[in-house]
Design a protein around this motif. Structure first.
Motif, PDB file in Angstrom:
ATOM      1  N   GLN A 192      52.220  31.337   7.152  1.00 51.44           N
ATOM      2  CA  GLN A 192      51.627  31.529   8.021  1.00 51.44           C
ATOM      3  C   GLN A 192      52.144  31.828   9.220  1.00 51.44           C
ATOM      4  O   GLN A 192      53.407  33.543   8.667  1.00 51.44           O
ATOM      5  N   ALA A 193      50.832  32.302   9.842  1.00 52.35           N
ATOM      6  CA  ALA A 193      50.887  33.124  11.077  1.00 52.35           C
ATOM      7  C   ALA A 193      51.096  33.337  12.042  1.00 52.35           C
ATOM      8  O   ALA A 193      50.041  32.023  12.655  1.00 52.35           O
ATOM      9  N   CYS A 194      51.188  33.518  13.117  1.00 53.60           N
ATOM     10  CA  CYS A 194      51.299  33.316  14.686  1.00 53.60           C
ATOM     11  C   CYS A 194      51.817  34.168  15.800  1.00 53.60           C
ATOM     12  O   CYS A 194      53.362  34.931  15.069  1.00 53.60           O
ATOM     13  N   GLU A 195      52.059  34.249  16.705  1.00 56.17           N
ATOM     14  CA  GLU A 195      51.918  35.172  17.673  1.00 56.17           C
ATOM     15  C   GLU A 195      53.019  35.645  17.906  1.00 56.17           C
ATOM     16  O   GLU A 195      53.597  33.567  18.602  1.00 56.17           O
ATOM     17  N   GLU A 196      54.161  35.845  18.689  1.00 58.74           N
ATOM     18  CA  GLU A 196      54.961  35.596  19.257  1.00 58.74           C
ATOM     19  C   GLU A 196      55.739  36.941  19.370  1.00 58.74           C
ATOM     20  O   GLU A 196      55.704  38.022  19.570  1.00 58.74           O
ATOM     21  N   LYS A 197      56.946  36.776  20.982  1.00 56.23           N
ATOM     22  CA  LYS A 197      57.598  37.003  21.737  1.00 56.23           C
ATOM     23  C   LYS A 197      59.025  37.662  20.819  1.00 56.23           C
ATOM     24  O   LYS A 197      59.044  37.202  20.483  1.00 56.23           O
ATOM     25  N   ILE A 198      58.997  39.579  21.334  1.00 55.26           N
ATOM     26  CA  ILE A 198      60.171  39.686  20.319  1.00 55.26           C
ATOM     27  C   ILE A 198      61.139  38.860  20.466  1.00 55.26           C
ATOM     28  O   ILE A 198      62.421  38.660  20.134  1.00 55.26           O
ATOM     29  N   ARG A 199      61.609  38.433  22.319  1.00 58.57           N
ATOM     30  CA  ARG A 199      62.608  36.872  22.663  1.00 58.57           C
ATOM     31  C   ARG A 199      62.999  36.274  21.672  1.00 58.57           C
ATOM     32  O   ARG A 199      63.449  36.029  20.798  1.00 58.57           O
ATOM     33  N   GLY A 200      62.014  35.502  21.525  1.00 59.66           N
ATOM     34  CA  GLY A 200      61.709  34.063  20.861  1.00 59.66           C
ATOM     35  C   GLY A 200      62.218  34.718  19.101  1.00 59.66           C
ATOM     36  O   GLY A 200      62.467  34.165  18.465  1.00 59.66           O
ATOM     37  N   PHE A 201      61.353  35.713  18.946  1.00 54.61           N
ATOM     38  CA  PHE A 201      61.744  36.117  17.521  1.00 54.61           C
ATOM     39  C   PHE A 201      63.094  36.469  17.122  1.00 54.61           C
ATOM     40  O   PHE A 201      63.882  36.443  15.826  1.00 54.61           O
ATOM     41  N   ILE A 202      63.933  36.454  17.454  1.00 55.09           N
ATOM     42  CA  ILE A 202      65.771  37.274  17.952  1.00 55.09           C
ATOM     43  C   ILE A 202      66.296  36.723  17.935  1.00 55.09           C
ATOM     44  O   ILE A 202      67.949  36.221  18.086  1.00 55.09           O
ATOM     45  N   GLU A 203      66.027  35.219  19.241  1.00 54.57           N
ATOM     46  CA  GLU A 203      67.516  34.476  20.132  1.00 54.57           C
ATOM     47  C   GLU A 203      67.536  33.489  19.570  1.00 54.57           C
ATOM     48  O   GLU A 203      67.061  33.290  18.148  1.00 54.57           O
ATOM     49  N   GLY A 204      68.591  32.572  19.369  1.00 55.72           N
ATOM     50  CA  GLY A 204      68.672  31.285  19.028  1.00 55.72           C
ATOM     51  C   GLY A 204      69.889  31.502  17.837  1.00 55.72           C
ATOM     52  O   GLY A 204      70.029  32.572  17.465  1.00 55.72           O
ATOM     53  N   PHE A 249      51.154  45.014  21.984  1.00 59.17           N
ATOM     54  CA  PHE A 249      51.157  44.732  19.940  1.00 59.17           C
ATOM     55  C   PHE A 249      52.301  45.666  19.580  1.00 59.17           C
ATOM     56  O   PHE A 249      52.065  46.521  19.288  1.00 59.17           O
ATOM     57  N   PHE A 250      53.144  45.109  18.579  1.00 58.85           N
ATOM     58  CA  PHE A 250      54.266  45.545  18.136  1.00 58.85           C
ATOM     59  C   PHE A 250      54.460  45.536  16.635  1.00 58.85           C
ATOM     60  O   PHE A 250      54.881  46.218  15.582  1.00 58.85           O
ATOM     61  N   GLY A 251      53.511  44.887  16.073  1.00 56.44           N
ATOM     62  CA  GLY A 251      52.984  45.323  15.004  1.00 56.44           C
ATOM     63  C   GLY A 251      53.521  43.828  14.094  1.00 56.44           C
ATOM     64  O   GLY A 251      53.434  42.609  14.702  1.00 56.44           O
ATOM     65  N   SER A 252      53.320  43.627  13.190  1.00 56.25           N
ATOM     66  CA  SER A 252      53.512  42.614  11.586  1.00 56.25           C
ATOM     67  C   SER A 252      55.099  42.034  11.752  1.00 56.25           C
ATOM     68  O   SER A 252      55.278  43.528  10.991  1.00 56.25           O
ATOM     69  N   ILE A 273      54.625  40.257  18.892  1.00 56.23           N
ATOM     70  CA  ILE A 273      54.252  40.177  17.140  1.00 56.23           C
ATOM     71  C   ILE A 273      53.698  40.006  16.319  1.00 56.23           C
ATOM     72  O   ILE A 273      53.412  38.619  17.276  1.00 56.23           O
ATOM     73  N   ILE A 274      52.769  39.917  15.053  1.00 58.18           N
ATOM     74  CA  ILE A 274      52.628  38.991  14.224  1.00 58.18           C
ATOM     75  C   ILE A 274      53.683  38.636  13.292  1.00 58.18           C
ATOM     76  O   ILE A 274      53.765  39.136  12.071  1.00 58.18           O
ATOM     77  N   SER A 275      54.198  37.371  13.444  1.00 60.15           N
ATOM     78  CA  SER A 275      55.606  36.512  12.726  1.00 60.15           C
ATOM     79  C   SER A 275      54.693  36.413  11.706  1.00 60.15           C
ATOM     80  O   SER A 275      54.370  35.365  11.312  1.00 60.15           O
ATOM     81  N   ILE A 276      54.860  36.631  10.385  1.00 60.28           N
ATOM     82  CA  ILE A 276      54.450  35.902   9.361  1.00 60.28           C
ATOM     83  C   ILE A 276      55.439  35.438   8.306  1.00 60.28           C
ATOM     84  O   ILE A 276      56.572  36.256   7.536  1.00 60.28           O
ATOM     85  N   SER A 277      55.348  33.646   8.110  1.00 60.17           N
ATOM     86  CA  SER A 277      56.812  33.427   7.305  1.00 60.17           C
ATOM     87  C   SER A 277      55.775  32.881   5.995  1.00 60.17           C
ATOM     88  O   SER A 277      54.653  32.292   5.740  1.00 60.17           O
TER      89      SER A 277
END
Length: 569
Positions: A2-14, A54-57, A192-196
């Motif tokens: 799965q790939a989605c666009e995500e802010k740096i904040r959403g990727f590392i918080e939690g 855009f900061f890459g994937s 970023i593009i977050s690829i899971s």
């Protein structure tokens, strides 16, 4: 996947943690990359966040078999993007520390620290405490920076990155409000593009594909990464620490060559840039066996220990074998090590004795020296050692190695590969130019062997000697006048031949001319080889040829035709 666009904040918080796999390279970004990131962040900051960046994937895979006790913390393997993500953490740490400087109880510093750098509900300084768990090499320094501890390892890239960003922030952000805007720019406007990866995705194939487009990995990198990815995560660090890290430390730049030889010793012909796929094939066959991959790594480690002694012979305890390996090393033909890896292993297992191993080394040296002198292309040996190793391995499996069979087989194999006759060996020693700048070690071995033959009570220490010419490689005016044009033209043909070469101790300076002064320097040497010049008063075509004949006779004694010797036996 799965790939989605995500802010740096959403990727590392939690409540989450990203784990850098043990096979990943250490943090390696430098000033060029740090400057580019800062320029992008600061440009976005100056624009008021008008345009996102855009900061890459970043590619992740959920860690398998997460313990129930840790269900409160989601863990992910960081397949690709560690350089970017670690740099973001370093930059956030620098912003936090600048905010604390401006205001001791800074709310911004607390927010950055607790929301984006650590998992505050985990035990302080535990492995789960930090948002990112880097590889073992980087872990201590990274935790020091992110933890806000002031003592750093100054040589670390992470330390240097931190101070780079501290300097930039100190120059451009003078108030806490400016720091808040800078932080918001990074966390909100950088996307970023977050690829899971899902359960059906192969993380290593993704990793392999991504790296094929970036900085190319060596065959050794690919093999290490593949093997460690095949081991369950909880075991990978144990196996890496116990085996692979030691292999990399002890062999270092030789690792790719060793792994190729590791396959060749099994009888496989390997191309320099393709043997990784042969390892994958072997591992695939072993995966059906219990602990197959771990045992494969243990086998690589065992043979790496042998190879370490080949490239650093002083590590071998047996002095006679150490000397044999040192002499083989001077030949600079690494393909012979595939055969020696097997023979060393046979000796360790008691299948052959020390005497037979020494004779194998001497046979290899004889074969390669005579071919070198006669200038026979070594590329013709590309299939010799794989095929020989395969045949010998079959003999071992069938318990047929005893009774001197190994030596007889090698003599037969080498005899078929343009093994020079005594006549051609003598002729080449007498008349060919054997001195080449990329083969100085081999010439050194020949001359040192002659010295040991003349003076059998000594053992030459190669590191204290150098190869020298009698008539200089580039004769100056004195030599041109001394020899005359006709004589000089004849001598030029012989300048790099054995008759015009000698060895000298490093502490002896050698004058270029005239010959009397040059001779005086040479005869100051303690080497018996150089006593030849004691009664020599002239040096030209005639004298050079006479010495070549003298030395050629000795070489035929040192490296006799092993076919004749074997027939006499």
């Amino acid at each position: 996947m799965q790939a989605c666009e995500e802010k740096i904040r959403g990727f590392i918080e939690g409540k989450k943690q990203y784990i850098v796999p043990v096979f990943q390279r250490p943090y390696s970004w430098g000033k060029k990359q740090w400057q580019q990131l800062w320029d992008d962040v600061f440009e976005c900051y100056l624009s008021g966040g008008k345009y996102p960046h855009f900061f890459g994937s970043i590619v992740t895979a959920a860690q398998k078999n997460q313990q129930e006790a840790n269900n409160r913390l989601s863990k992910f393997i960081l397949i690709d993007g560690q350089q970017r993500l670690i740099t973001v953490q370093i930059l956030l740490s620098a912003i936090r520390d600048r905010a604390r400087e401006l205001k001791r109880d800074s709310g911004l510093a607390q927010e950055i620290h607790e929301e984006y750098l650590i998992n505050r509900h985990e035990a302080n300084r535990s492995d789960d405490y930090y948002k990112i768990r880097p590889s073992r090499v980087d872990r201590s320094c990274f935790y020091t920076v992110v933890g806000g501890i002031k003592k750093f390892k100054k040589y670390s890239h992470i330390y240097k990155a931190y101070h780079f960003f501290r300097a930039k922030i100190g120059e451009h952000c003078l108030t806490e409000e400016e720091l808040k805007e800078l932080t918001s720019t990074l966390l909100v406007n950088f996307k970023i593009i977050s690829i899971s990866l899902g359960d059906q995705d192969n993380p290593y194939l993704i990793f392999e594909s991504l790296n094929a487009k970036g900085q190319p990995l060596s065959q050794a990198d690919l093999i290490r990464n593949y093997l460690l990815m095949e081991i369950p995560e909880e075991e990978a660090e144990i196996v890496y620490d116990k085996y692979w890290s030691k292999i990399e430390y002890e062999i270092r730049d030789e690792l790719t060559d060793f792994l190729r030889l590791f396959l060749t010793k099994q009888g496989l012909q390997t191309k320099r840039n393709e043997f990784y796929f042969q390892v994958k094939s072997q591992v695939h066959k072993r995966k059906c066996q219990e602990e197959g991959v771990r045992l494969y790594i243990e086998e690589i480690y065992r043979f790496a220990e042998y190879y370490r002694k080949f490239i650093t012979p002083n590590e071998e305890d047996d002095k006679e074998i150490s000397r044999c390996l040192e002499r083989i090393g001077k030949l600079r033909i690494s393909s012979v090590y595939s055969l020696l890896l097997n023979c060393y292993d046979y000796r360790q297992k008691g299948l052959i004795g020390k005497e037979e191993f020494v004779k194998v080394c001497q046979l290899l040296e004889n074969f390669l020296i005579r071919r070198f002198v006669c200038q026979i292309d070594t590329r013709e040996l590309s299939d010799l050692f794989p095929s020989t190793c395969k045949q010998i391995n079959t003999m071992v499996e069938e318990n047929q190695l005893g009774g001197g069979v190994l030596l007889k087989l090698l003599i037969d194999k080498f005899s078929e590969r343009k093994y020079p006759t005594d006549a051609s060996f003598r002729e080449s020693l007498y008349g060919r130019g054997i001195y080449k700048h990329n083969k100085k070690d081999t010439v050194m071995l020949i001359l040192a062997s002659i010295e040991e033959y003349i003076n059998p009570e000594i053992t030459i220490k190669f590191d204290n000697l150098r190869v020298e010419h009698i008539v200089p490689e580039k004769p100056d005016d004195w030599w041109r006048d001394y020899l005359g044009q006709n004589e000089l033209d004849r001598v030029r043909v012989w300048i790099n031949s054995l008759g015009n070469l000698t060895i000298l101790e490093d502490n002896i300076g050698l004058k270029l001319s005239p010959f009397a002064d040059r001779k005086k320097c040479i005869t100051e040497s303690k080497l018996q080889l150089n006593r030849y010049f004691k009664n020599i008063t002239e040096w030209g075509d005639k004298e050079l040829k006479e010495r070549a004949e003298y030395l050629a006779d000795i070489c035929l004694e040192i490296w006799p035709d092993f076919r004749r010797k074997n027939n006499n036996d």
